[in-house]
Structures are given as structure tokens and as C-alpha cells.
Design an enzyme around this catalytic site. Structure first.
Site, PDB file in Angstrom:
ATOM      1  N   GLU B  60       0.821  -1.217   0.000  1.00 41.32           N
ATOM      2  CA  GLU B  60       0.000   0.000   0.000  1.00 41.32           C
ATOM      3  C   GLU B  60       0.854   1.266   0.000  1.00 41.32           C
ATOM      4  OE1 GLU B  60      -0.943  -2.749   1.558  1.00 41.32           O
ATOM      5  OE2 GLU B  60      -2.947  -3.102   0.761  1.00 41.32           O
ATOM      6  N   HIS B 129     -12.330  -4.744   8.220  1.00 39.39           N
ATOM      7  CA  HIS B 129     -12.755  -4.539   6.830  1.00 39.39           C
ATOM      8  C   HIS B 129     -14.077  -3.779   6.737  1.00 39.39           C
ATOM      9  CE1 HIS B 129      -9.809  -7.738   6.245  1.00 39.39           C
ATOM     10  NE2 HIS B 129      -9.856  -7.569   4.939  1.00 39.39           N
TER      11      HIS B 129
END
Ligand SMILES: Cc1ncc(C[n+]2csc(CCOP(=O)(O)OP(=O)(O)O)c2C)c(N)n1
Lengths: 335, 324
Positions: B60, B129
Site C-alpha cells: 500500500e 474490513h
């Protein structure tokens, strides 16, 4: 491990004098920055490259005008060697309106897009992925540009280093990663916190790269390895990872005397001063002292002039405080 | 006019901008060959090729760093962070690098880049999530923050974000991906910092974004049956913020309810409440009320997750009690 050999027989005198001048500029500028820090004219903090001049000078001389530099908070040298005006750099260190970023960046964030200096980053390792992005865009635009990213040995232990190397290698990007291994991260020896002896080079194979180790105190050796790596980049052969062995003469930052370092070690490295060492080498090759003295005189005059200009410049205009958060020039977050 | 799902709108919006401008590129994990984990990007690789649609490693920091470096040197990248919770992994890039660079360089560096990410709960994915984190980004000077609630808004705001010279984060409410909406034909282009009034009523103003917008609308419809008329404002853009539309609505209704998925502490509703209290105190006829998720990570079990996120019932009950 590939140990680059000096390429002196191939260098013409202009290149030798360029290398000499760039090192001299960095040396004199950095000493002046230190003096100004002690006088409380340079505020906050500053990280000097005294002792590491050869790396910036070697790369700066080898780079093309439109290549990209990505530097760390220890980035005065990498900025100056790209031809950024000294007065603007000094102005920034003193927090003046005349500074490169009008005092909004400071010593740790020197940037001059006009000269390809795409920023100095104070979060360790953050700029490696950003340099990858600049190289990605150069590849996409087929511009033939390369990105050169300087960082310390300490940065090799942060995740961004590994993410950047992997992506650059997978995409075969025109980027040269240059680790300046000065044996210390901040105050801790790099060996005490790293599992391999060569923090950068020993990891190169993990990304399919050939390890390149160079004497970072030998400006011609650095210049040689820089040319090779930049050629590789432009030829589409992908990234290179260079580990340049060097030493900082002073402490990490500010007035840190670097007392944590053994005296014998400091002495050994001071004896390998890249700036005086190169002067002796050039004299030994028959370059007249007068030519080198003239360069020294010009460099001192330039640093004096930059210092005076910065001292007499005004503080940043108060309007600067609220400018340039956004591209419309302002900082407003509400419509 | 076509009926499109929010999921398909993402693809259409990206394709629209990629067709228009060669400099637009897409990077993210599984966005190319696989078409995205939420199937928001299928077909883009086939149309635009591997030079412009790139599968990234699980890196990321490198995804956003590469987007930033590319943006500062001539491209207009759209970067996907698969789940907004993962922004924490590359928060340095978001908060220190992308957000601050323009200011620190006194305007030398422009960063025309877009970060898209699936945000919020509703899919029973559990704490790592499901979080709504648009308030994280809102707190950082230098970032623009969008939360489109409909397919048409997504396309128009995405286009505006891609064409904007500054970094924009788009939080796509993952619960809305399968939801359909009317989308006009042709290219769409919206304006950042414009809220939309979805419904007008004189008794209370409900302010929401993202997945809470349809819930606020349904709650308002129920309340209307009981004779309580609500104005519903979809902010759409948290930075820049359309303060005028907000204050105008409060001036008419005198009551303000914010409906947000953020955990209670420092959710964006707190900022909205503070602006209204500071600038329209005289118009208020009662306390401002925030309807939020409790200050908890989101639980996975469907019953618990449903309890946590503001429901139509909770919104309607809260308004009813406050006005009663
Ligand atoms: C992410 C992050 N962690 C810690 C620091 C604090 N810090 C600044 S410089 C430094 C040491 C870096 O050492 P190295 O990478 O070897 O570079 P050098 O200073 O020797 O050039 C540290 C720990 C930081 N700036 N960023």
C-alpha cells in the site's frame, strides 16, 4: 559483490573540475550552515552532509538536467548539486521570504521542481516509493528521464524500502536507489539493528538486482557508478541499488557532537576526507593549484553572497501562512 | 438514462476519464486482470491495456507513493486501496506526503491524484474490513474527501476528482455497490463541495453521506406519514464542504440531526454540529442531535453490526423523540 573501480583515466578535465567544484560548494555551504545554526539564524534542526559530499557531487555531475532527485532531510547537498541557487537554499534555512519555499518547508524539505529536485522527505524511507512513481511516469511518457533517490542506511529497515524496490524491479523502472551508508542511523550503529552487514547491497538479490558497492568518499568512483546506473535506467534495464560507503564528520543533526562514535573510527574516516583527498589527487595529476584555488575562492564568495542575501531578506509575508494548501492558492475547505 | 449499480458506475466513471485523458492511469491490488475484489473495475484492462491499468503487489505504501510520484511528474493516477481500513498501512503517504507536499513546497508541487477505497460496514466483514474512516482523512489539511451515495453522483464526482489538481479521496460505501440508480447518458461531470437537498420539509434537517443517505431518506418518508416533515441533505463532499446549503436548511427547520457511520468520537457529524452551533445558533429551536455508530470497532455478527450502524428505525425514533 561488484566493487566499482575508479574511472579516472576516462574523465576529461572539465568533469574533474566539475566534481571538484560541486564537492567544494557543498563543503563550504554546509560549514556555513553549521555556523549559522550556532548563531541561531538557522532554526529548528539541520542535518549536514560534511564528509558525504562525494556522493551527491558524483551523482549530480552524472545526472541529466531533467532527471529527478529525491532527497532526505539531509538534502542540502543533493539540492545544491543540481544547480539550485545557493541564496534560495540559504534563504530557506533562515526562514526567509527569499527561501526556495518562502520558509514553508525549511531545511528538511528543500524542493526545486525547476531543477528536478522533487523534494526532500523527513519521514525515513517515504520517498523511495515516490521516486518509483516518478520513474513510472518517465517510463510511461517515454521521456528518457531517470529518478535518483538518496537515503541512509537506516532507511533500509523500513517497509517502504522493500515495497519500493520490489515494485521498481517488477516494472523495470528507470530509478537509481542510492544508500549512503554512514554506519549510523541516528545515534545507533546500523550494524546493531540490521541482520546483514551491508544494509542495502546484501538485500539487492532479494529483488533480482546486482549489488553495487562503491567507495562513497571517492567522487570519481561514485561518478562512475552513477553513469553506469543511469545508463541502465535509460536503456530500459530497470532499477539499480547502490550502496555508497561513507561517514558523516559531525553528529546526526543540530549540535549533536556524535560522542557515541569511537575516536579511532572518527579519526580513520577524517583521514579519508573526500574533499581534501580529491584535491590532492588532482594536484598529483598535475592540475595546477591555481585552478583549484580559484574555484575555492569563487565558491567562498558565492556562499558569502548567499549568506548575506539570506540575512538581509525579509521574513515570509504573513499571507503565506494560509496560501498553497490547494492549487487555487488558498487554504479554504468550505464553499 | 440507464439503471446502473453503484459497482458498475465505478467502472463507467473510470472508463469515461481514461477515454478522455491519456494521462489517467489506474493502479491497485487485483484491479486489472481480476477486475477488483468488488468487481468495480472489470473490462478496464481489456480496453486500456496493461500500460494504463496495473495490478500492484500488496504494497500500500508503494501504491500511493507511486501514485504520488507519477502525479507530480505529469500523470493523473487513480489508486485503489482495497478496503479503507488499509489506509492505516499507508497513512504516512496519505497524511504526511500526499497531503502536505503542496504547502511545504509553497505550491511548487501539484498532486492531481485520486484515491478510491471501499468504506464502511454492512457486509459482516468485522472490525478490520468495515470501518468508516472518512473522518480520518477529513482531519488532514490538504486532502479533499468525497462520499458519493448514488451511481450518478459517483460518476460525476469521480470525474471532478480526476480533473481536480489536488489530491482527492473517494470513499465508496461498500454496502451500496449492488444498489441501482438512474444514470443519465453521456459523460457526467459534477462539482466538488456541493451538497444536495433530497427532500424538503419544515420540521427537521437530516444530514448524511454515503450508505446513510438512503436510510435517512426512508426514515424521512416514514416520519412524513406521521406528519413530521424533514429536509434531507446529502453532503456528498466533506472537504470542500457546502456550508451554505447546510445553514440554509437549518435556517428553515431549526433542528439538525446528523446521521453517520463513523464511530461517535470525532466523527464528521461533530464538525457539522460545531459549524451550525457557531454560525446558526439563532436559528436553532432545539439541541443538535448526532446519530452515529457507538465508539466501537464494528462487530461481525449480522445482528450486532445492524445494531451498531444507524438504522432507519433508529433514525426515525431519534427524530420522533427529539421533536415530540
Ligand atoms: C519513519 C521515521 N522514523 C523515525 C524518524 C526519526 N529519524 C530521523 S533521521 C533518523 C535516522 C535515519 O538514519 P539513516 O537512514 O541512516 O540516514 P542518515 O541520517 O544517516 O542520513 C531517524 C530515526 C523519522 N524521521 N521517520
Amino acid at each position: 559483490m561488484t566493487q566499482e573501480k575508479p574511472t579516472e583515466q576516462h574523465l576529461n578535465q572539465d568533469v574533474q573540475l566539475d566534481l571538484y567544484r560541486r564537492q567544494a560548494e557543498v563543503r563550504v555551504f554546509e560549514k556555513r550552515a553549521y555556523d549559522l545554526f550556532l548563531q541561531n539564524l538557522v532554526k529548528g534542526t539541520s542535518h549536514l552532509s560534511l564528509g558525504q559530499e562525494a556522493i551527491a557531487a558524483g551523482f549530480g555531475t552524472a545526472m541529466r538536467g531533467d532527471d529527478y532527485t529525491f532527497a532526505t532531510y539531509r538534502g542540502h547537498a543533493h539540492t545544491l548539486v543540481r544547480g539550485v541557487p545557493m541564496a534560495a537554499v540559504m534563504g530557506e534555512l533562515l526562514g526567509r521570504e527569499s527561501g526556495l519555499m518562502a520558509g514553508k518547508g525549511g531545511s528538511m524539505h528543500l524542493t526545486s521542481v525547476e531543477h528536478g529536485v522533487m523534494g526532500s522527505y523527513a519521514i525515513v524511507g517515504a520517498h523511495l516509493p515516490i521516486a518509483v512513481g516518478a520513474a513510472w511516469s518517465a517510463q510511461y511518457r517515454e521521456s528518457g528521464q531517470a529518478a535518483v533517490c538518496f537515503f541512509g542506511d537506516g532507511a533500509t529497515n523500513i517497509g517502504a524500502f522493500h515495497e519500493a524496490l520490489n515494485l521498481a524491479a517488477v516494472w523495470r523502472l528507470p530509478v537509481v536507489f542510492v544508500c549512503e551508508n554512514n554506519l549510523y542511523m541516528e545515534y545507533t550503529p546500523i550494524a546493531a539493528v540490521t541482520a546483514v552487514p551491508r544494509p542495502a547491497a546484501d538485500r539487492a538479490a532479494a529483488y533480482g538486482l546486482e549489488p553495487l558497492v562503491v567507495d562513497g568518499n571517492d567522487v570519481e568512483a561514485v561518478y562512475g557508478v552513477a553513469r553506469t546506473a543511469l545508463e541502465r535506467a535509460r536503456a530500459g534495464a530497470g532499477p539499480s541499488l547502490v550502496e555508497a560507503l561513507t561517514y558523516r564528520h559531525g553528529g546526526h543533526s543540530r549540535a549533536d557532537p556524535g560522542k557515541y562514535r569511537p575516536a579511532a573510527e572518527v579519526e580513520e574516516w577524517l583521514a579519508r576526507d573526500p574533499v581534501t583527498g580529491y584535491r590532492e589527487r588532482l594536484l598529483g595529476r598535475g592540475i595546477p593549484a591555481k585552478i583549484l584555488d580559484d574555484i575555492d575562492t569563487e565558491v567562498r564568495a558565492a556562499v558569502d553572497a548567499a549568506t548575506e542575501a539570506a540575512k538581509s531578506a525579509s521574513a515570509p509575508a504573513p499571507e503565506r501562512l494560509l496560501s498553497q494548501v490547494w492549487t487555487d492558492g488558498g487554504s479554504s475547505w468550505r464553499n | 438514462m440507464a439503471q446502473l449499480t453503484y459497482r458498475d458506475a465505478v467502472r463507467r466513471g473510470i472508463a469515461q476519464e481514461m477515454r478522455r485523458d491519456e494521462r489517467v492511469v489506474l493502479i491497485g491490488e487485483d484491479v486489472a486482470a481480476a477486475g477488483g475484489v468488488f468487481k468495480t473495475t472489470p473490462g478496464l484492462l481489456e480496453e486500456f491495456g496493461p500500460r494504463r491499468v496495473l495490478d500492484a503487489p500488496i504494497s500500500e505504501q508503494a501504491i500511493l507513493g507511486a501514485a504520488m510520484g507519477a502525479a507530480m511528474t505529469g500523470l493523473r493516477p487513480i489508486a485503489e486501496i482495497m478496503f479503507s481500513d488499509f489506509l492505516a498501512v499507508c497513512w504516512d503517504m496519505v497524511a504526511n506526503e500526499i497531503a502536505k507536499t503542496r504547502y511545504m513546497t509553497d505550491g511548487q508541487v501539484s498532486l492531481p491524484l485520486v484515491i478510491r477505497t471501499a468504506n464502511g460496514g454492512g457486509l459482516r466483514f468485522g472490525g478490520q474490513h468495515s470501518q468508516s474512516v472518512e473522518n480520518w482523512a477529513m482531519a488532514v489539511p490538504g486532502l479533499k474527501v468525497l462520499v458519493p451515495a448514488t451511481p450518478a453522483d459517483l460518476i460525476g464526482l469521480l470525474a471532478a476528482a480526476v480533473r481536480d489538481p489536488d489530491p482527492v479521496l473517494i470513499f465508496e460505501p461498500k454496502a451500496l455497490y449492488p444498489v441501482r440508480g438512474e444514470v443519465p447518458d453521456g459523460d457526467l461531470l459534477d462539482t466538488l463541495g456541493t451538497a444536495r437537498v433530497l427532500r424538503a420539509g419544515g420540521d427537521a434537517t437530516l444530514v448524511a453521506v454515503g450508505a446513510m443517505v438512503p436510510r435517512a431518506v426512508v426514515a424521512a418518508e416514514r416520519l412524513a406519514v406521521e406528519g413530521i416533515e424533514c429536509t434531507v441533505v446529502d453532503l456528498r463532499s466533506l472537504v470542500p464542504l457546502d456550508v451554505r446549503t447546510l445553514l440554509d436548511a437549518v435556517a428553515v427547520t431549526g433542528r439538525l440531526f446528523t446521521v453517520e457511520e463513523n464511530p461517535r468520537l470525532c466523527g464528521w457529524g461533530a464538525e457539522i454540529a460545531s459549524i451550525v452551533a457557531e454560525e446558526a445558533f439563532g436559528a436553532l429551536t432545539g439541541p443538535i442531535v448526532r446519530i452515529t455508530t457507538p465508539h466501537i470497532p464494528l462487530p461481525a455478527a449480522d445482528t450486532l453490526e445492524d445494531l451498531a450502524r444507524p438504522s432507519v428505525d433508529r433514525i426515525a425514533d431519534t427524530v420522533r423523540k427529539a421533536l415530540g
